[in-house]
Design a protein around this motif. Structure first.
Motif, short mmCIF file in Angstrom:
data_model
loop_
_atom_site.label_atom_id
_atom_site.label_comp_id
_atom_site.label_asym_id
_atom_site.label_seq_id
_atom_site.Cartn_x
_atom_site.Cartn_y
_atom_site.Cartn_z
N GLN A 24 0.89 -1.19 0.11
CA GLN A 24 0.07 -0.29 0.07
C GLN A 24 0.88 1.10 -0.03
N ASN A 25 2.25 1.24 -0.21
CA ASN A 25 3.21 2.24 -0.03
C ASN A 25 2.83 2.94 1.42
N LEU A 26 2.90 2.32 2.47
CA LEU A 26 2.40 2.65 3.90
C LEU A 26 3.42 2.17 4.66
N ASN A 32 3.91 0.30 -6.23
CA ASN A 32 4.46 0.57 -4.95
C ASN A 32 5.62 -0.33 -4.54
N TRP A 33 5.62 -1.76 -4.87
CA TRP A 33 6.71 -2.77 -5.13
C TRP A 33 7.94 -2.13 -5.80
N TYR A 92 -0.44 8.21 -1.12
CA TYR A 92 0.95 7.49 -1.77
C TYR A 92 0.67 6.34 -2.42
N ASN A 93 -0.53 5.72 -2.23
CA ASN A 93 -0.89 4.31 -2.92
C ASN A 93 -0.99 4.53 -4.50
N GLN A 94 0.01 4.03 -5.33
CA GLN A 94 -0.14 3.88 -6.84
C GLN A 94 -0.32 2.59 -7.27
N GLY A 95 -0.82 1.80 -6.48
CA GLY A 95 -1.05 0.25 -6.82
C GLY A 95 0.24 -0.51 -6.41
N ILE A 96 -0.28 -1.88 -6.32
CA ILE A 96 0.75 -3.08 -5.70
C ILE A 96 1.99 -2.95 -6.44
N ILE A 97 1.76 -3.27 -7.83
CA ILE A 97 3.07 -3.32 -8.73
C ILE A 97 3.99 -2.13 -8.73
N LEU A 136 -7.15 -3.54 7.82
CA LEU A 136 -5.85 -3.78 7.25
C LEU A 136 -5.52 -2.98 5.92
N CYS A 137 -6.31 -2.29 5.33
CA CYS A 137 -6.11 -1.21 4.24
C CYS A 137 -6.36 0.10 4.58
N ALA A 138 -5.37 1.09 4.29
CA ALA A 138 -5.94 2.36 4.69
C ALA A 138 -6.49 3.10 3.65
N THR A 139 -7.61 3.99 3.92
CA THR A 139 -8.26 4.51 2.92
C THR A 139 -7.76 6.06 2.76
N LYS A 140 -7.93 6.63 1.79
CA LYS A 140 -7.49 8.01 1.54
C LYS A 140 -6.03 8.04 1.86
#
Length: 420
Positions: A367-369, A401-402, A394-399, A387-391
Motif C-alpha cells: 500500500q506504500n504505507l 508500490n513494490w 501515496y498508494n499507486q497500485g501494488i506493482i 488492514l487497508c488504509a483509505t485516503k
C-alpha cells in the motif's frame, strides 16, 4: 571491603567503587543489601513490595553486576538488561534437553520470564532505550548457530552445498543487519540539513492523489492545519485538533512521512518504526536492508530447522526430491541429539514469529504505507477491514508500490520531502 574512599587507581581486578563511593569487592555482591532483604521479607510474607524499594533494589543490582577487569581500573560494570538474556537463553535451552516435558516447559517459560524481567527493569529504572531485545535476539542467533555447527554438522549427514547455502544466507543476513544499523535516516544529519536549506520550489507543486483525496506537497506542509482539513493518511500526529508540523525536540519542520522517535530522540525520514530487536529506527534509507534481513532470518530459521530435523530423524523422500523427518524416536538419546533438537525447535519458533512481522511489512509495502502511517490511520478510523488504509495518497497500485520500494527507495515520495 567497604569503609574508605578510593579512586580507580590501585583497585585490583575484582574491586570497584560502588554508588556511595566506597571500595567494594565482587565477592561481596550479596552483602549489605538492605533493599534485597526488604523485598525478600515482603515476598515471603505475601506483601507487596513498595516501588521505592524496587527502584533501590535494581539500582543496587546494576551497580554490583560486574566482571573482573584486566585494565587496572577495577571490576567492569555490566548492563543488567544485557546480562539477563545472555545468561537466561543458554541456561533454558540446556535445561530443555532433559526431556520432552522440559523442552515444552522451557520454551514456554523462557520468553515469559524475559518479558516479565523487562517489564520490571523498565518500570524501576525508567529508561527509554535498552539493549535487552537486541541482546536477546543476538544471543539466540549465536546459540543456535553454535549448536548447529558443533552438534548437527557433527553427524556428517548435511551435504556441503546445503551447509554453504545456510552459511551464505547467514552472512547476508548479518550484512544487511549491519547496513540497517548504520544507515538510519535521521533528519538532522548534515546531508539532509543541506537539502533543507536549499528548497526546490518545483517540488512543492507535486500533487498526490487518491480516489477521494487530492493534495499537493505544499498543502501538506502548511502550518496550523486543522484536523478536519487533513483528509489524507499522514504520519505526523494530531494534537489539540491540529496537525503537528514542527518538532520542538529537534527544532525542525517535520516533512510529510517523517516521524519523531522518542527512543532515538530524533526525527526520521519516512519513519516506519523503531525496531527494538536491532535497536534502530527503520526509515527511508534502511528499510530495504531491514526487509532483506527479515527474509533471510526466516529462511535461515526454517532451513536450519529442516536440515537439523532431517539429520536427527530418519528422513523420507517425497516427490523424488524433498526430504521430511519420519522416524523421531531417539531425539533425547544423548546431549548432542537433544541439544540439536531443542535448537531446531527454538529456531522454528523464532522464524515463525518473524514471519508474522514480515507478512505485515509486505501488507504495508503493497500500500506504500509505513507502520507509523498505519498506526495514525487506525487512530483516525481510516482503515478498511482493519488492514487497508483509505485516503492513502501515496498508494499507486501494488506493482508500482513494490517497484518504487525496491528500485527507488520510495524516491518519488521522499525526494520532495527531503528538499523541503
Amino acid at each position: 571491603m567497604k569503609g574508605h574512599n578510593s579512586s580507580t587507581e590501585g583497585l585490583c581486578c575484582c574491586e570497584y567503587e560502588n554508588n556511595q563511593g566506597d571500595r567494594s569487592h565482587i565477592l561481596a555482591c550479596c552483602c549489605d543489601c538492605e533493599a534485597l532483604d526488604q523485598a525478600a521479607e515482603r515476598c515471603i510474607t505475601c506483601q507487596s513490595v513498595p516501588q521505592e524499594t524496587m527502584e533501590r533494589l535494581f539500582k543496587t543490582l546494576e551497580d554490583r553486576c560486574r566482571l573482573p577487569g584486566i585494565l587496572g581500573q577495577g571490576a567492569v560494570k555490566l548492563r543488567l538488561d544485557v546480562v539477563v538474556p545472555v545468561i537466561t537463553i543458554p541456561t533454558c535451552l540446556f535445561l530443555a534437553t532433559l526431556g520432552p516435558v522440559m523442552t515444552v516447559l522451557m520454551l514456554t517459560i523462557m520468553p515469559v520470564f524475559l518479558l516479565w524481567f523487562y517489564r520490571l527493569w523498565k518500570r524501576n529504572t525508567k529508561r527509554e532505550r535498552t539493549l535487552f531485545f537486541y541482546s536477546w535476539g543476538l544471543m539466540s542467533v549465536v546459540t543456535i548457530f553454535v549448536v548447529f555447527e558443533s552438534c548437527v554438522v557433527g553427524f556428517r549427514e548435511i551435504l556441503l552445498w546445503e551447509h554453504l547455502l545456510l552459511l551464505t544466507a547467514m552472512f547476508l543476513m548479518f550484512y544487511n543487519f549491519v547496513r540497517t544499523k548504520l544507515n538510519v535516516p535521521y533528519l538532522k544529519s548534515s546531508k539532509r540539513q543541506k537539502n533543507f536549506e536549499k528548497p526546490n520550489q518545483s517540488d512543492r507543486r507535486v500533487v498526490y492523489t487518491d480516489e477521494n483525496v487530492k493534495v499537493s506537497l505544499e498543502e501538506m506542509t502548511v502550518e496550523d492545519l486543522s484536523e478536519s482539513d487533513v483528509k489524507w493518511v499522514d504520519s505526523r500526529p494530531i494534537s489539540d485538533g491540529k496537525l503537528v508540523t514542527w518538532c520542538h525536540n529537534c527544532s525542525l519542520k517535520k516533512p510529510p512521512r517523517s516521524g519523531h522517535c522518542n527512543v532515538c530522540k530524533a526525527c526520521v525520514s519516512v519513519r516506519d518504526h523503531h525496531c527494538v530487536w536491532i535497536d534502530a529506527c527503520i526509515g527511508a534509507d534502511n528499510h530495504r536492508s531491514f526487509i532483506l534481513s527479515m527474509i533471510l532470518f526466516v529462511f535461515c530459521g526454517y532451513y536450519g530447522a529442516h536440515l537439523s530435523m532431517t539429520t536427527l530423524c530418519t528422513p523420507k523422500m517425497y516427490l523424488d526430491w524433498f526430504l521430511l523427518p519420519n522416524d523421531c524416536r531417539f531425539l533425547y538419546i544423548d546431549l548432542q541429539t537433544s541439544a540439536s533438537f531443542v535448537a531446531s525447535c527454538y529456531a522454528f519458533l523464532a522464524a515463525t514469529c518473524m514471519l508474522f512481522g514480515l507478512l505485515f511489512q509486505f501488507l504495508l509495502i503493497s500500500q506504500n504505507l509505513t507502520s507509523q502511517e498505519f498506526h495514525i490511520a487506525s487512530k483516525r478510523n481510516m482503515l478498511r477491514h482493519g488492514l487497508c488504509a483509505t485516503k492513502n495518497v501515496y498508494n499507486q497500485g501494488i506493482i508500482h508500490n513494490w517497484f518504487n520500494f525496491w528500485l527507488t527507495g520510495r524516491m518519488d515520495t521522499r525526494t520532495s520531502v527531503i528538499s523541503l
